[in-house]
Write a protein that holds these residues in place. Structure first.
Motif, PDB file in Angstrom:
ATOM      1  N   VAL A  75     -37.332 -34.524  37.240  1.00 51.42           N
ATOM      2  CA  VAL A  75     -37.252 -34.074  35.836  1.00 51.42           C
ATOM      3  C   VAL A  75     -35.879 -33.464  35.564  1.00 51.42           C
ATOM      4  CG1 VAL A  75     -38.277 -32.716  33.947  1.00 51.42           C
ATOM      5  CG2 VAL A  75     -39.750 -33.759  35.660  1.00 51.42           C
ATOM      6  N   ARG A  76     -35.524 -32.458  36.356  1.00 49.70           N
ATOM      7  CA  ARG A  76     -34.147 -31.956  36.343  1.00 49.70           C
ATOM      8  C   ARG A  76     -33.762 -31.784  37.813  1.00 49.70           C
ATOM      9  NH1 ARG A  76     -34.825 -33.418  31.783  1.00 49.70           N
ATOM     10  NH2 ARG A  76     -34.436 -32.239  29.873  1.00 49.70           N
ATOM     11  N   ARG A  77     -32.697 -32.518  38.253  1.00 52.24           N
ATOM     12  CA  ARG A  77     -32.290 -32.404  39.658  1.00 52.24           C
ATOM     13  C   ARG A  77     -31.281 -31.259  39.764  1.00 52.24           C
ATOM     14  NH1 ARG A  77     -29.386 -36.613  40.476  1.00 52.24           N
ATOM     15  NH2 ARG A  77     -30.701 -38.224  41.347  1.00 52.24           N
ATOM     16  N   LEU A 100     -27.159 -25.600  39.457  1.00 53.91           N
ATOM     17  CA  LEU A 100     -26.204 -26.707  39.341  1.00 53.91           C
ATOM     18  C   LEU A 100     -27.006 -27.996  39.257  1.00 53.91           C
ATOM     19  CD1 LEU A 100     -23.401 -25.636  41.852  1.00 53.91           C
ATOM     20  CD2 LEU A 100     -23.284 -25.668  39.348  1.00 53.91           C
ATOM     21  N   GLN A 101     -26.772 -28.744  38.203  1.00 53.62           N
ATOM     22  CA  GLN A 101     -27.536 -29.964  37.949  1.00 53.62           C
ATOM     23  C   GLN A 101     -26.666 -31.189  38.211  1.00 53.62           C
ATOM     24  OE1 GLN A 101     -30.464 -32.032  34.614  1.00 53.62           O
ATOM     25  NE2 GLN A 101     -29.885 -29.903  34.386  1.00 53.62           N
ATOM     26  N   LEU A 102     -27.284 -32.182  38.869  1.00 53.26           N
ATOM     27  CA  LEU A 102     -26.570 -33.429  39.201  1.00 53.26           C
ATOM     28  C   LEU A 102     -27.216 -34.604  38.485  1.00 53.26           C
ATOM     29  CD1 LEU A 102     -24.718 -35.280  41.028  1.00 53.26           C
ATOM     30  CD2 LEU A 102     -26.598 -35.217  42.702  1.00 53.26           C
ATOM     31  N   ASN A 111     -36.645 -36.382  28.154  1.00 51.36           N
ATOM     32  CA  ASN A 111     -36.662 -35.559  26.948  1.00 51.36           C
ATOM     33  C   ASN A 111     -37.778 -34.509  26.974  1.00 51.36           C
ATOM     34  OD1 ASN A 111     -35.833 -34.909  24.352  1.00 51.36           O
ATOM     35  ND2 ASN A 111     -37.063 -36.489  23.353  1.00 51.36           N
ATOM     36  N   HIS A 112     -37.415 -33.282  26.741  1.00 56.82           N
ATOM     37  CA  HIS A 112     -38.428 -32.223  26.619  1.00 56.82           C
ATOM     38  C   HIS A 112     -37.856 -31.070  25.801  1.00 56.82           C
ATOM     39  CE1 HIS A 112     -37.123 -29.953  30.602  1.00 56.82           C
ATOM     40  NE2 HIS A 112     -36.228 -29.852  29.657  1.00 56.82           N
ATOM     41  N   ARG A 113     -38.684 -30.098  25.523  1.00 58.77           N
ATOM     42  CA  ARG A 113     -38.190 -28.909  24.818  1.00 58.77           C
ATOM     43  C   ARG A 113     -38.959 -27.681  25.262  1.00 58.77           C
ATOM     44  NH1 ARG A 113     -40.225 -29.009  18.548  1.00 58.77           N
ATOM     45  NH2 ARG A 113     -42.436 -29.337  18.947  1.00 58.77           N
ATOM     46  N   HIS A 114     -38.320 -26.546  25.110  1.00 59.82           N
ATOM     47  CA  HIS A 114     -38.945 -25.286  25.540  1.00 59.82           C
ATOM     48  C   HIS A 114     -38.309 -24.100  24.825  1.00 59.82           C
ATOM     49  CE1 HIS A 114     -35.378 -25.510  28.088  1.00 59.82           C
ATOM     50  NE2 HIS A 114     -35.846 -26.598  28.667  1.00 59.82           N
ATOM     51  N   THR A 115     -39.012 -22.989  24.883  1.00 58.36           N
ATOM     52  CA  THR A 115     -38.538 -21.755  24.246  1.00 58.36           C
ATOM     53  C   THR A 115     -37.210 -21.280  24.837  1.00 58.36           C
ATOM     54  OG1 THR A 115     -40.847 -21.108  23.972  1.00 58.36           O
ATOM     55  CG2 THR A 115     -39.209 -19.370  23.724  1.00 58.36           C
ATOM     56  N   LEU A 119     -27.607 -23.240  28.354  1.00 60.20           N
ATOM     57  CA  LEU A 119     -26.215 -23.648  28.197  1.00 60.20           C
ATOM     58  C   LEU A 119     -25.860 -24.535  29.362  1.00 60.20           C
ATOM     59  CD1 LEU A 119     -23.992 -22.080  30.278  1.00 60.20           C
ATOM     60  CD2 LEU A 119     -24.754 -20.140  28.936  1.00 60.20           C
ATOM     61  N   ARG A 120     -24.935 -25.460  29.121  1.00 63.81           N
ATOM     62  CA  ARG A 120     -24.398 -26.320  30.176  1.00 63.81           C
ATOM     63  C   ARG A 120     -22.922 -26.049  30.239  1.00 63.81           C
ATOM     64  NH1 ARG A 120     -29.561 -27.587  30.807  1.00 63.81           N
ATOM     65  NH2 ARG A 120     -30.465 -27.990  28.765  1.00 63.81           N
ATOM     66  N   PHE A 121     -22.380 -25.892  31.435  1.00 56.64           N
ATOM     67  CA  PHE A 121     -20.930 -25.797  31.581  1.00 56.64           C
ATOM     68  C   PHE A 121     -20.523 -26.857  32.596  1.00 56.64           C
ATOM     69  CE2 PHE A 121     -16.957 -24.281  33.283  1.00 56.64           C
ATOM     70  CZ  PHE A 121     -16.245 -24.228  32.092  1.00 56.64           C
ATOM     71  N   TRP A 152     -35.436 -30.573  21.189  1.00 59.62           N
ATOM     72  CA  TRP A 152     -35.601 -31.673  22.133  1.00 59.62           C
ATOM     73  C   TRP A 152     -34.280 -31.932  22.828  1.00 59.62           C
ATOM     74  CZ3 TRP A 152     -40.351 -32.939  23.244  1.00 59.62           C
ATOM     75  CH2 TRP A 152     -41.360 -32.785  22.281  1.00 59.62           C
ATOM     76  N   HIS A 153     -34.332 -32.151  24.127  1.00 56.14           N
ATOM     77  CA  HIS A 153     -33.085 -32.481  24.832  1.00 56.14           C
ATOM     78  C   HIS A 153     -33.363 -33.349  26.049  1.00 56.14           C
ATOM     79  CE1 HIS A 153     -34.538 -28.656  26.529  1.00 56.14           C
ATOM     80  NE2 HIS A 153     -33.955 -29.004  27.664  1.00 56.14           N
ATOM     81  N   ASP A 154     -32.486 -34.337  26.230  1.00 55.62           N
ATOM     82  CA  ASP A 154     -32.509 -35.164  27.429  1.00 55.62           C
ATOM     83  C   ASP A 154     -31.066 -35.383  27.853  1.00 55.62           C
ATOM     84  OD1 ASP A 154     -33.159 -37.208  24.898  1.00 55.62           O
ATOM     85  OD2 ASP A 154     -31.586 -37.960  26.227  1.00 55.62           O
ATOM     86  N   HIS A 155     -30.898 -35.781  29.114  1.00 53.76           N
ATOM     87  CA  HIS A 155     -29.555 -36.068  29.608  1.00 53.76           C
ATOM     88  C   HIS A 155     -29.535 -37.492  30.142  1.00 53.76           C
ATOM     89  CE1 HIS A 155     -29.485 -31.723  29.543  1.00 53.76           C
ATOM     90  NE2 HIS A 155     -30.282 -31.640  30.585  1.00 53.76           N
ATOM     91  N   GLY A 156     -28.366 -38.114  30.102  1.00 62.93           N
ATOM     92  CA  GLY A 156     -28.205 -39.453  30.659  1.00 62.93           C
ATOM     93  C   GLY A 156     -26.781 -39.607  31.126  1.00 62.93           C
ATOM     94  N   ASP A 170     -32.157 -18.421  29.913  1.00 60.08           N
ATOM     95  CA  ASP A 170     -32.718 -17.068  29.830  1.00 60.08           C
ATOM     96  C   ASP A 170     -34.137 -17.043  30.396  1.00 60.08           C
ATOM     97  OD1 ASP A 170     -33.977 -18.539  27.875  1.00 60.08           O
ATOM     98  OD2 ASP A 170     -33.164 -17.412  26.189  1.00 60.08           O
ATOM     99  N   ILE A 171     -34.395 -17.871  31.403  1.00 63.53           N
ATOM    100  CA  ILE A 171     -35.745 -18.028  31.956  1.00 63.53           C
ATOM    101  C   ILE A 171     -36.404 -16.702  32.384  1.00 63.53           C
ATOM    102  CG2 ILE A 171     -37.018 -18.982  33.941  1.00 63.53           C
ATOM    103  CD1 ILE A 171     -35.244 -21.463  33.685  1.00 63.53           C
ATOM    104  N   PRO A 172     -35.729 -15.880  33.211  1.00 67.92           N
ATOM    105  CA  PRO A 172     -36.416 -14.655  33.651  1.00 67.92           C
ATOM    106  C   PRO A 172     -36.763 -13.725  32.488  1.00 67.92           C
ATOM    107  CG  PRO A 172     -34.511 -15.113  35.043  1.00 67.92           C
ATOM    108  CD  PRO A 172     -34.415 -16.040  33.868  1.00 67.92           C
TER     109      PRO A 172
END
Ligand code: 1HN
Length: 361
Positions: A75-77, A100-102, A111-115, A119-121, A152-156, A170-172
């Motif tokens: 889903v997210r690596r 760090l996402q690859l 594609n998914h969404r959440h509260t 941010l991506r850098f 909604w957001h997905d990456h490709g 801001d998960i925690p």
């Protein structure tokens, strides 16, 4: 109870008290007077520690992850940058998450969404994209990209190389508030409804659509991508023409153009140039900050409760300066640093504090 009573208290009084605590415990009651010091510390007392992830050391694990699992399956690596003192909590500070996402060529992160705001850098590689609300943004190193809460957001990836970025969420904080919702889309990739660059054309040139006074995304910036060439140019102009700040070098904050505030309600972001030969003065702040090294090399000395560490950093390294830890930067050859923190939350609560010291201890 006054001091005299406490100082003259006897073994039998202690027994009486202990008995009281034991008797009330089944009723979910606990005496404040045994907790008070810890509950209201004289100054921030974070359990977090300063930590440094050298990119050359961790990149092989990220690439191995690329061999053992697809982005779609994961889903997210992502490899989470976990604060060594917060094991198992998926947190880099008490409030924030970093990973760090690859994404490999032609992969899809569905594609998914959440509260949770994200941010991506962009750390390595060009040509992957993220799609937010029907608009794609191409990722290039040094770009700062936003996924607003509940969009909604997905990456490709159309790239021919691996692309790696830092995820800051801001998960925690959302977990602490028990306020998170999430949803998966039925389609893996969202339909593109607006050409790339639309939101930037609308909001990125110090202009806005005529009747837009309220942000379409609430407190979150309507600009999805803040490209590095612009941020870098600004730092360069200021470095060569303006006085250098003795603590920060040249440091700018990213803004939501509709409010002048931080780009997200929970996270502030910054880009900073430490000029060649800079020896910074020490500072501390209540917001814990996560750094991504963009260009060049340098050092940060971090001191807390008499303990000192020094991180010598190079491009693509990451490190965290926890709340109320004293930090000072130096660089022989100059460097550029991106950072993010939970400062907007502190400011919204009226509790943000920063202290800038005038001498090196
Ligand atoms: C998420 O949605 C992303 O969209 C990355 O790339 C990391 C970590 C936890 C929860 C959601 C992404 C995440 C995440």
């Amino acid at each position: 109870m006054d001091k005299t009573t406490i100082s003259t208290n006897t073994a039998s009084q202690n027994d009486v008290r202990e008995q009281l605590y034991k008797d009330m415990a089944p009723h979910h009651l606990t005496p404040l007077w045994r907790e008070l010091h810890a509950l209201v510390p004289q100054q921030p007392n974070t359990p977090c520690v300063a930590a440094h992830w050298k990119y050359e050391q961790i990149r092989p694990y990220l690439m191995r992850a690329g061999e053992v699992i697809t982005a779609e399956e994961a889903v997210r690596r992502v490899l989470i940058l976990e604060n060594p003192a917060l094991k198992g909590q998926s947190a880099i500070t008490q409030a924030l998450y970093a990973g760090l996402q690859l994404i490999m060529p032609s992969e899809i992160a569905p594609n998914h969404r959440h509260t949770q705001s994200a941010l991506r850098f962009i750390v390595e590689g060009s040509g992957a994209f993220t799609a937010v609300n029907g608009e794609r943004t191409t990722m290039r190193p040094g770009d700062f990209i936003i996924t607003p809460s509940m969009t909604w957001h997905d990456h490709g990836s159309d790239a021919s190389e691996p692309v790696v970025w830092l995820d800051g969420l801001d998960i925690p904080l959302i977990r602490y508030l028990d306020a998170g919702f999430a949803e998966n889309a039925s389609e893996k990739s969202q339909t593109v409804t607006r050409p790339e660059g639309t939101s930037f054309a609308q909001f990125g040139y110090n202009m806005a659509p005529v009747r837009t006074y309220d942000s379409p995304l609430g407190q979150t910036s309507p600009i999805f991508s803040y490209p590095y060439d612009k941020s870098r140019e600004a730092l360069h102009i200021l470095e060569t023409t303006q006085p250098i700040d003795a603590w920060d070098g040249v440091k700018l904050r990213y803004i939501n153009p509709l409010t002048g505030g931080a780009p997200m309600p929970t996270m502030a972001t910054f880009m900073q140039r430490i000029p060649a030969g800079f020896e910074g003065l020490p500072y501390r702040q209540t917001d814990g900050a996560i750094f991504s090294v963009v260009e060049g090399s340098g050092s940060v000395q971090i001191e807390h409760k008499g303990e000192k560490v020094q991180f010598d950093f190079s491009p693509r390294d990451h490190f965290v300066i926890p709340s109320w830890h004293t930090a000072r930067f130096s660089s022989t050859s100059g460097c550029v640093l991106f950072s993010y923190s939970d400062r907007p939350v502190h400011q919204a609560l009226g509790i943000h504090k920063e202290e800038r010291l005038n001498h090196v201890e």
